[in-house]
Design a protein around this motif. Structure first.
Motif, mmCIF file in Angstrom:
data_model
loop_
_atom_site.group_PDB
_atom_site.id
_atom_site.type_symbol
_atom_site.label_atom_id
_atom_site.label_comp_id
_atom_site.label_asym_id
_atom_site.label_seq_id
_atom_site.Cartn_x
_atom_site.Cartn_y
_atom_site.Cartn_z
ATOM 1 N N SER A 298 0.812 -1.222 0.000
ATOM 2 C CA SER A 298 0.000 0.000 0.000
ATOM 3 C C SER A 298 0.841 1.266 0.000
ATOM 4 C CB SER A 298 -0.936 0.014 1.221
ATOM 5 O OG SER A 298 -0.175 -0.088 2.432
ATOM 6 N N SER A 299 2.081 1.177 0.482
ATOM 7 C CA SER A 299 2.943 2.355 0.575
ATOM 8 C C SER A 299 3.729 2.532 -0.715
ATOM 9 C CB SER A 299 3.897 2.212 1.764
ATOM 10 O OG SER A 299 4.846 3.249 1.756
ATOM 11 N N PRO A 300 3.690 3.751 -1.317
ATOM 12 C CA PRO A 300 4.492 3.990 -2.519
ATOM 13 C C PRO A 300 5.994 3.861 -2.261
ATOM 14 C CG PRO A 300 2.794 5.665 -2.285
ATOM 15 C CD PRO A 300 2.805 4.892 -1.001
ATOM 16 N N VAL A 301 6.433 4.198 -1.051
ATOM 17 C CA VAL A 301 7.850 4.081 -0.737
ATOM 18 C C VAL A 301 8.286 2.619 -0.740
ATOM 19 C CG1 VAL A 301 9.630 4.545 1.008
ATOM 20 C CG2 VAL A 301 7.796 6.212 0.606
ATOM 21 N N LYS A 302 7.488 1.768 -0.117
ATOM 22 C CA LYS A 302 7.802 0.331 -0.098
ATOM 23 C C LYS A 302 7.778 -0.252 -1.506
ATOM 24 C CE LYS A 302 6.125 -0.638 4.585
ATOM 25 N NZ LYS A 302 5.182 -1.428 5.409
ATOM 26 N N GLN A 303 6.857 0.238 -2.313
ATOM 27 C CA GLN A 303 6.810 -0.263 -3.688
ATOM 28 C C GLN A 303 8.071 0.135 -4.452
ATOM 29 O OE1 GLN A 303 3.219 1.092 -5.592
ATOM 30 N NE2 GLN A 303 1.903 -0.343 -4.460
ATOM 31 N N ARG A 304 8.530 1.391 -4.259
ATOM 32 C CA ARG A 304 9.715 1.865 -4.960
ATOM 33 C C ARG A 304 10.954 1.093 -4.514
ATOM 34 N NH1 ARG A 304 9.178 6.639 -3.643
ATOM 35 N NH2 ARG A 304 7.942 7.306 -5.438
ATOM 36 N N ILE A 305 11.081 0.903 -3.196
ATOM 37 C CA ILE A 305 12.233 0.160 -2.685
ATOM 38 C C ILE A 305 12.191 -1.293 -3.183
ATOM 39 C CG2 ILE A 305 13.340 -0.715 -0.595
ATOM 40 C CD1 ILE A 305 12.416 1.810 0.839
ATOM 41 N N GLY A 306 11.007 -1.873 -3.177
ATOM 42 C CA GLY A 306 10.868 -3.247 -3.645
ATOM 43 C C GLY A 306 11.227 -3.411 -5.105
ATOM 44 N N VAL A 307 10.854 -2.427 -5.926
ATOM 45 C CA VAL A 307 11.189 -2.494 -7.351
ATOM 46 C C VAL A 307 12.695 -2.436 -7.540
ATOM 47 C CG1 VAL A 307 11.060 -1.228 -9.536
ATOM 48 C CG2 VAL A 307 9.001 -1.554 -8.152
ATOM 49 N N TYR A 308 13.358 -1.489 -6.842
ATOM 50 C CA TYR A 308 14.811 -1.390 -6.969
ATOM 51 C C TYR A 308 15.493 -2.681 -6.489
ATOM 52 C CZ TYR A 308 14.022 3.622 -7.635
ATOM 53 O OH TYR A 308 13.598 4.846 -8.105
ATOM 54 N N LEU A 309 15.019 -3.208 -5.345
ATOM 55 C CA LEU A 309 15.658 -4.390 -4.757
ATOM 56 C C LEU A 309 15.524 -5.608 -5.662
ATOM 57 C CD1 LEU A 309 17.038 -5.785 -2.339
ATOM 58 C CD2 LEU A 309 14.759 -6.173 -1.381
ATOM 59 N N TRP A 310 14.306 -5.910 -6.080
ATOM 60 C CA TRP A 310 14.087 -7.134 -6.852
ATOM 61 C C TRP A 310 14.523 -6.996 -8.296
ATOM 62 C CZ3 TRP A 310 13.721 -11.450 -4.535
ATOM 63 C CH2 TRP A 310 13.180 -11.522 -3.257
ATOM 64 N N LEU A 311 14.514 -5.792 -8.825
ATOM 65 C CA LEU A 311 15.056 -5.602 -10.172
ATOM 66 C C LEU A 311 16.565 -5.770 -10.159
ATOM 67 C CD1 LEU A 311 14.381 -4.920 -13.093
ATOM 68 C CD2 LEU A 311 14.676 -2.484 -12.537
ATOM 69 N N GLY A 312 17.217 -5.256 -9.090
ATOM 70 C CA GLY A 312 18.654 -5.484 -8.965
ATOM 71 C C GLY A 312 18.968 -6.962 -8.791
ATOM 72 N N MET A 313 18.171 -7.656 -7.996
ATOM 73 C CA MET A 313 18.357 -9.095 -7.830
ATOM 74 C C MET A 313 18.204 -9.824 -9.154
ATOM 75 S SD MET A 313 18.890 -11.674 -5.785
ATOM 76 C CE MET A 313 18.545 -11.098 -4.124
#
Length: 322
Positions: free
Chosen positions: A282-297
């Motif tokens: 639900s949080s845009p910040v968590k979504q942004r961090i998640g995208v960076y993290l899993w895209l880097g992975m």
């Protein structure tokens, strides 16, 4: 005259009276559970008298523990099973052939006379006189080494020699007839009593999705190829070092397929996280961090996969980070 003509076929069906010695062995055979007569040195010579009107199948064995004859113990049930099959014949037929057993400790003199140095040995002794006498007057020895210790080959051998062919009878085990239905009934009752737990599990998309991914990774990683080709888990390198990567695309090691399966699993989970888990936040910040993290992975793990391909074949032209 007409009455005699009518009675002649009926008289032919009546059993022929047995001689005294044949009746003696018939009585001993009938008292045995499976028709096998236990012999000693004296009774062995008596049952194989020169004027016998019956045939005999004798197994010479060594069952006591001190002789350590494992083939004797393996073959003994087979001989008794064939003898029990012959005992199912009508009495006027089965009394013309007897099954007998002579143990080494009860007939050492017979073993010495026959020059036997191994056991078990099966010998068929044909009838030497009377109506069952045939052109086979010599003893026929069963070829144990070629036919093995099981009952069916022994039955095929003796069925061609006995006065009449007989069918091989294998008794039905009543335990299976009771245990299998009861087990099935218990399983059905157990599943029905657990239906409130099992039905949600069966309908769960998460469980079926996880199972499908594991199955796909197992096959795409090369596990079935390893099983078919019987590939080693690791191999020794040129300098004696342990190598877990086989050179060339047509070879593979067991550890290598596990590493490839793990890489494919991380790539699959990265895609699932980007498409399912992150949008659920639900949080845009968590979504942004998640995208960076899993895209880097995703990028790092895919780069490792491409490097692995280059390690297998130096001519592989593609790469990413490594």
């Amino acid at each position: 005259m007409r009455l005699l003509t009518f009675l002649t076929p009926l008289l032919a069906l009546l059993p022929i009276a047995l001689s005294a010695d044949q009746q003696h062995w018939a009585n001993l055979s009938s008292k045995s559970k499976d028709g096998v007569i236990k012999l000693d040195t004296e009774s062995y010579r008596e049952i194989l008298s020169d004027d016998r009107e019956y045939s005999v199948s004798v197994v010479l064995t060594a069952l006591p523990a001190q002789f350590k004859c494992q083939p004797c113990h393996d073959f003994d049930p087979s001989f008794h099973q064939v003898a029990a099959s012959w005992k199912r014949k009508p009495r006027h037929v089965r009394d013309n052939h007897f099954f007998a057993k002579l143990d080494f400790q009860d007939g050492q003199a017979i073993y010495q006379e026959l020059g036997l140095t191994s056991a078990p040995t099966v010998m068929f002794h044909p009838a030497l006189s009377g109506p069952n006498k045939s052109n086979k007057l010599s003893v026929i020895t069963y070829e144990m080494n070629r036919n093995g210790l099981t009952a069916p080959p022994l039955h095929s051998f003796l069925s061609n020699l006995t006065p009449e062919p007989f069918s091989f009878y294998k008794p039905i085990n009543p335990v299976h007839l009771v245990a299998i239905p009861m087990s099935l009934f218990a399983i059905v009752v157990s599943l029905y009593s657990m239906r409130r737990v099992l039905i949600p599990l069966i309908q769960s998309r998460l469980i079926w999705g996880t199972f499908s991914i594991i199955l796909i990774l197992t096959f795409t990683s090369g596990h079935m190829w390893n099983k078919i080709k019987n590939a080693p888990y690791v191999a020794a390198g040129p300098n004696g070092q342990i190598s877990w990567i086989a050179g060339g695309y047509s070879n593979q090691l067991g550890l290598e397929s596990q590493v490839v399966g793990g890489i494919y699993g991380l790539l699959a989970f990265s895609i699932i996280a980007l498409t399912v888990l992150i949008p659920a936040q639900s949080s845009p910040v968590k979504q942004r961090i998640g995208v960076y993290l899993w895209l880097g992975m995703l990028i790092i793990v895919f780069s490792l996969l491409m490097k692995l391909f280059r390690m297998k074949n130096g001519g592989y032209p593609f790469g990413l980070l490594f």
